[in-house]
Design an enzyme around this catalytic site. Sequence first.
Site, mmCIF file in Angstrom:
data_model
loop_
_atom_site.group_PDB
_atom_site.id
_atom_site.type_symbol
_atom_site.label_atom_id
_atom_site.label_comp_id
_atom_site.label_asym_id
_atom_site.label_seq_id
_atom_site.Cartn_x
_atom_site.Cartn_y
_atom_site.Cartn_z
ATOM 1 N N HIS A 162 36.718 18.761 -25.573
ATOM 2 C CA HIS A 162 37.943 18.739 -24.843
ATOM 3 C C HIS A 162 37.748 19.537 -23.409
ATOM 4 O O HIS A 162 38.073 19.302 -22.366
ATOM 5 C CB HIS A 162 39.269 19.093 -25.467
ATOM 6 C CG HIS A 162 39.677 17.837 -26.327
ATOM 7 N ND1 HIS A 162 40.804 17.754 -26.660
ATOM 8 C CD2 HIS A 162 38.870 16.974 -26.871
ATOM 9 C CE1 HIS A 162 41.003 16.630 -27.383
ATOM 10 N NE2 HIS A 162 39.692 16.076 -27.463
ATOM 11 N N ASP A 163 37.191 20.881 -23.632
ATOM 12 C CA ASP A 163 37.150 21.694 -22.746
ATOM 13 C C ASP A 163 35.933 21.235 -21.607
ATOM 14 O O ASP A 163 36.299 21.193 -20.430
ATOM 15 C CB ASP A 163 36.612 23.288 -23.269
ATOM 16 C CG ASP A 163 36.512 24.052 -21.916
ATOM 17 O OD1 ASP A 163 37.411 24.103 -21.220
ATOM 18 O OD2 ASP A 163 35.544 24.909 -21.961
ATOM 19 N N VAL A 206 37.156 18.133 -19.551
ATOM 20 C CA VAL A 206 38.356 18.355 -18.458
ATOM 21 C C VAL A 206 38.059 19.454 -17.500
ATOM 22 O O VAL A 206 37.749 20.884 -17.942
ATOM 23 C CB VAL A 206 39.692 18.400 -19.079
ATOM 24 C CG1 VAL A 206 40.667 18.658 -18.066
ATOM 25 C CG2 VAL A 206 39.983 17.597 -20.126
ATOM 26 N N GLY A 240 35.218 20.536 -16.603
ATOM 27 C CA GLY A 240 33.968 21.310 -17.053
ATOM 28 C C GLY A 240 33.966 22.399 -18.098
ATOM 29 O O GLY A 240 35.331 22.691 -18.372
ATOM 30 N N SER A 263 39.271 25.974 -19.652
ATOM 31 C CA SER A 263 40.710 25.612 -18.950
ATOM 32 C C SER A 263 41.417 25.150 -20.269
ATOM 33 O O SER A 263 42.571 25.398 -20.245
ATOM 34 C CB SER A 263 40.507 24.611 -17.992
ATOM 35 O OG SER A 263 39.946 23.500 -18.585
ATOM 36 N N PRO A 303 39.073 10.543 -23.664
ATOM 37 C CA PRO A 303 38.889 9.179 -23.874
ATOM 38 C C PRO A 303 40.094 9.117 -25.021
ATOM 39 O O PRO A 303 39.972 9.801 -26.146
ATOM 40 C CB PRO A 303 37.624 8.823 -24.396
ATOM 41 C CG PRO A 303 37.199 10.278 -24.847
ATOM 42 C CD PRO A 303 37.752 11.344 -23.947
ATOM 43 N N HIS A 330 32.303 13.040 -35.540
ATOM 44 C CA HIS A 330 33.477 12.551 -36.423
ATOM 45 C C HIS A 330 32.901 12.411 -38.011
ATOM 46 O O HIS A 330 33.769 11.953 -38.635
ATOM 47 C CB HIS A 330 34.003 11.123 -35.784
ATOM 48 C CG HIS A 330 34.661 11.420 -34.641
ATOM 49 N ND1 HIS A 330 35.096 10.275 -33.703
ATOM 50 C CD2 HIS A 330 35.207 12.437 -33.635
ATOM 51 C CE1 HIS A 330 35.763 10.840 -32.679
ATOM 52 N NE2 HIS A 330 35.772 12.017 -32.775
ATOM 53 N N THR A 331 31.803 12.935 -38.288
ATOM 54 C CA THR A 331 31.549 13.080 -39.598
ATOM 55 C C THR A 331 32.259 14.115 -40.258
ATOM 56 O O THR A 331 32.008 14.277 -41.475
ATOM 57 C CB THR A 331 29.889 13.136 -39.767
ATOM 58 O OG1 THR A 331 29.656 13.169 -40.965
ATOM 59 C CG2 THR A 331 29.463 14.565 -39.049
ATOM 60 N N ASP A 388 26.757 15.135 -42.009
ATOM 61 C CA ASP A 388 25.579 14.383 -42.513
ATOM 62 C C ASP A 388 25.749 12.876 -41.785
ATOM 63 O O ASP A 388 26.475 12.906 -40.626
ATOM 64 C CB ASP A 388 25.759 14.083 -43.711
ATOM 65 C CG ASP A 388 26.928 13.611 -44.386
ATOM 66 O OD1 ASP A 388 27.875 13.059 -43.284
ATOM 67 O OD2 ASP A 388 27.643 13.523 -45.394
HETATM 68 C C1 HEM Z 1 33.818 9.164 -27.748
HETATM 69 C C2 HEM Z 1 34.895 9.661 -27.609
HETATM 70 C C3 HEM Z 1 35.947 10.069 -28.516
HETATM 71 C C4 HEM Z 1 36.967 9.643 -28.683
HETATM 72 C C5 HEM Z 1 37.890 8.621 -28.445
HETATM 73 C C6 HEM Z 1 37.459 10.878 -29.904
HETATM 74 C C7 HEM Z 1 38.798 10.739 -30.319
HETATM 75 C C8 HEM Z 1 39.251 11.666 -31.450
HETATM 76 C C9 HEM Z 1 40.583 11.688 -32.248
HETATM 77 C C10 HEM Z 1 41.782 10.477 -31.610
HETATM 78 C C11 HEM Z 1 40.671 12.532 -32.969
HETATM 79 C C12 HEM Z 1 41.585 12.965 -34.071
HETATM 80 C C13 HEM Z 1 42.640 13.723 -33.444
HETATM 81 C C14 HEM Z 1 44.051 13.791 -34.194
HETATM 82 O O1 HEM Z 1 44.737 12.795 -34.457
HETATM 83 O O2 HEM Z 1 44.134 14.759 -34.874
HETATM 84 C C15 HEM Z 1 39.478 13.067 -33.042
HETATM 85 C C16 HEM Z 1 39.216 14.012 -33.847
HETATM 86 C C17 HEM Z 1 37.820 14.885 -33.715
HETATM 87 N N1 HEM Z 1 36.819 14.847 -32.597
HETATM 88 FE FE1 HEM Z 1 36.794 13.219 -31.411
HETATM 89 N N2 HEM Z 1 36.619 11.848 -29.733
HETATM 90 C C18 HEM Z 1 35.698 11.426 -29.326
HETATM 91 C C19 HEM Z 1 34.393 12.070 -29.045
HETATM 92 C C20 HEM Z 1 34.320 13.378 -29.787
HETATM 93 C C21 HEM Z 1 33.042 14.147 -29.205
HETATM 94 C C22 HEM Z 1 32.253 14.140 -28.298
HETATM 95 C C23 HEM Z 1 33.365 15.461 -30.182
HETATM 96 C C24 HEM Z 1 32.437 16.577 -30.419
HETATM 97 C C25 HEM Z 1 31.095 16.670 -29.803
HETATM 98 C C26 HEM Z 1 34.392 15.084 -31.106
HETATM 99 C C27 HEM Z 1 34.892 15.780 -32.110
HETATM 100 C C28 HEM Z 1 35.917 15.735 -32.881
HETATM 101 C C29 HEM Z 1 36.207 16.259 -34.237
HETATM 102 C C30 HEM Z 1 35.617 17.469 -34.841
HETATM 103 C C31 HEM Z 1 37.441 15.763 -34.717
HETATM 104 C C32 HEM Z 1 38.312 16.496 -35.935
HETATM 105 C C33 HEM Z 1 39.270 17.550 -35.681
HETATM 106 C C34 HEM Z 1 39.897 18.130 -36.703
HETATM 107 O O3 HEM Z 1 39.597 18.212 -37.696
HETATM 108 O O4 HEM Z 1 40.856 19.155 -36.188
HETATM 109 N N3 HEM Z 1 34.945 13.813 -30.888
HETATM 110 N N4 HEM Z 1 38.513 12.614 -31.838
#
Ligand code: HEM
Length: 325
Positions: free
Chosen positions: A67-68, A71, A73, A77, A164, A194-195, A254
């Site tokens: 997120h950092d 937005v 860079g 922020s 996104p 998202h693993t 994984d």
């Molecule tokens: C490709 C576009 C992406 C979208 C649309 C997206 C969207 C989301 C959403 C909606 C959540 C759930 C938030 C919630 O409801 O609590 C989430 C969680 C998460 N995202 Fe993404 N994400 C994306 C890419 C990424 C990237 C690039 C990373 C890191 C390299 C990432 C890491 C994570 C992690 C680790 C979680 C879990 C957070 C937690 O357990 O608190 N995501 N993401």
Amino acid sequence: MALGRGATMVAALAVALMCSAVAASELKVGYYAHSCPRAEEIIQEGFQKALKDDDGIGADLLRMHFHDCFVRGCEGSLLVDSTPNNKAEKDGEPNSTIEDEAFEVIDDVKESLEAACKQTVSCADILAFLARDSVHHYGGAYYEVPAGRKDGVISKAEDTKELPPPSFNLNQLTDLFVHKGLSRDDLVALSGAHTIGVAHCTAFSDRLYNFTGKLGVQDPTLDGAYAAELKGECPIGNKTNQVNMDPRSPLSFDTSYYQSLLANRGLFSSDQTLLTTSATKYLVAKFAGKPKFFKKKFAHSMLKMGKIGVITEGTVRTNCRVINY
Ligand code: HEM
Ligand SMILES: *[C@@H]1O[C@H](CO)[C@@H](O)[C@H](O)[C@H]1NC(C)=O
Ligand SMILES: *[C@@H]1O[C@H](CO)[C@@H](O)[C@H](O)[C@H]1NC(C)=O
Ligand SMILES: CC(=O)N[C@H]1CO[C@H](CO)[C@@H](O)[C@@H]1O
């Protein structure tokens, strides 16, 4: 003669200036080796301490770096608090799900760093190191993090539109990633984050109850049994409950995220959409079957992400929540 010599000096000065500009724009592994030799250790200690309170905190920390960087860079922020005159990035919509505890981890780490070496290690670098430590802790690859990011002086809630939403399709995601200097392959690799971690029901409930804005319609690309499980965890209208994004191994870095995609068990539309072209589907299948390859590619893409919009001339905040002027 004097003129000639002056011109040579001007030229030499210009070259020197150019070199320093080039050097300044580059991040460096071991950037704090002299100015704060224990920086990475202090950060790792802070992470280990935070894990004792919440073994899933690393997922938040990994997401924060994303997120950092997306937005304005990678310049910290995201960490700035709102003031009466400014609604900051963390109070923008998609951040409403980053836990306060994760921001407190940064506070603790920053406090230890300030005690060891005053105003030296930037908040942006702390996020980059913690993301790496998190990936490695849950079983991903260890990689060296080039550092030297400075902290930005602007943080605005409305800028979170750069992030996104989970409803995005492959074209929308690809456009965004390319706009940030990343590739479609980076998108496929980084989505593998998202693993680990959790999501609120609101991030995907439209797929269960209101697909494409039609009430009562379920996303036909979503596996039926998985949809039924999700409905159990997320009754219609539930905004508070959370589910594991990778139910098979929620705290393991994984490849089961990719295996789930191949079984139509991606949680978000933005996950499942990675199967919609043959090229991205091919990469998903490759990652699914080759953990080492995935982890290597993930680390490589993280390094690229960590360079987005970096500032190397500027200040280091003493408190990550407050901008120094
Ligand atoms: C490709 C576009 C992406 C979208 C649309 C997206 C969207 C989301 C959403 C909606 C959540 C759930 C938030 C919630 O409801 O609590 C989430 C969680 C998460 N995202 Fe993404 N994400 C994306 C890419 C990424 C990237 C690039 C990373 C890191 C390299 C990432 C890491 C994570 C992690 C680790 C979680 C879990 C957070 C937690 O357990 O608190 N995501 N993401
Ligand atoms: C269903 O989706 C549409 C379009 O996204 C949205 O405007 C509407 O508020 C949704 N309804 C419910 C009950 O979530
Ligand atoms: C949301 O769902 C969970 C799990 O089913 C339940 O424990 C919780 O009370 C629900 N919350 C609301 C506001 O409906
Ligand atoms: C942790 C955090 O600061 N969350 C904020 C995200 O945005 C929402 C909506 O503006 C705020 O209510 C949260 O406090």
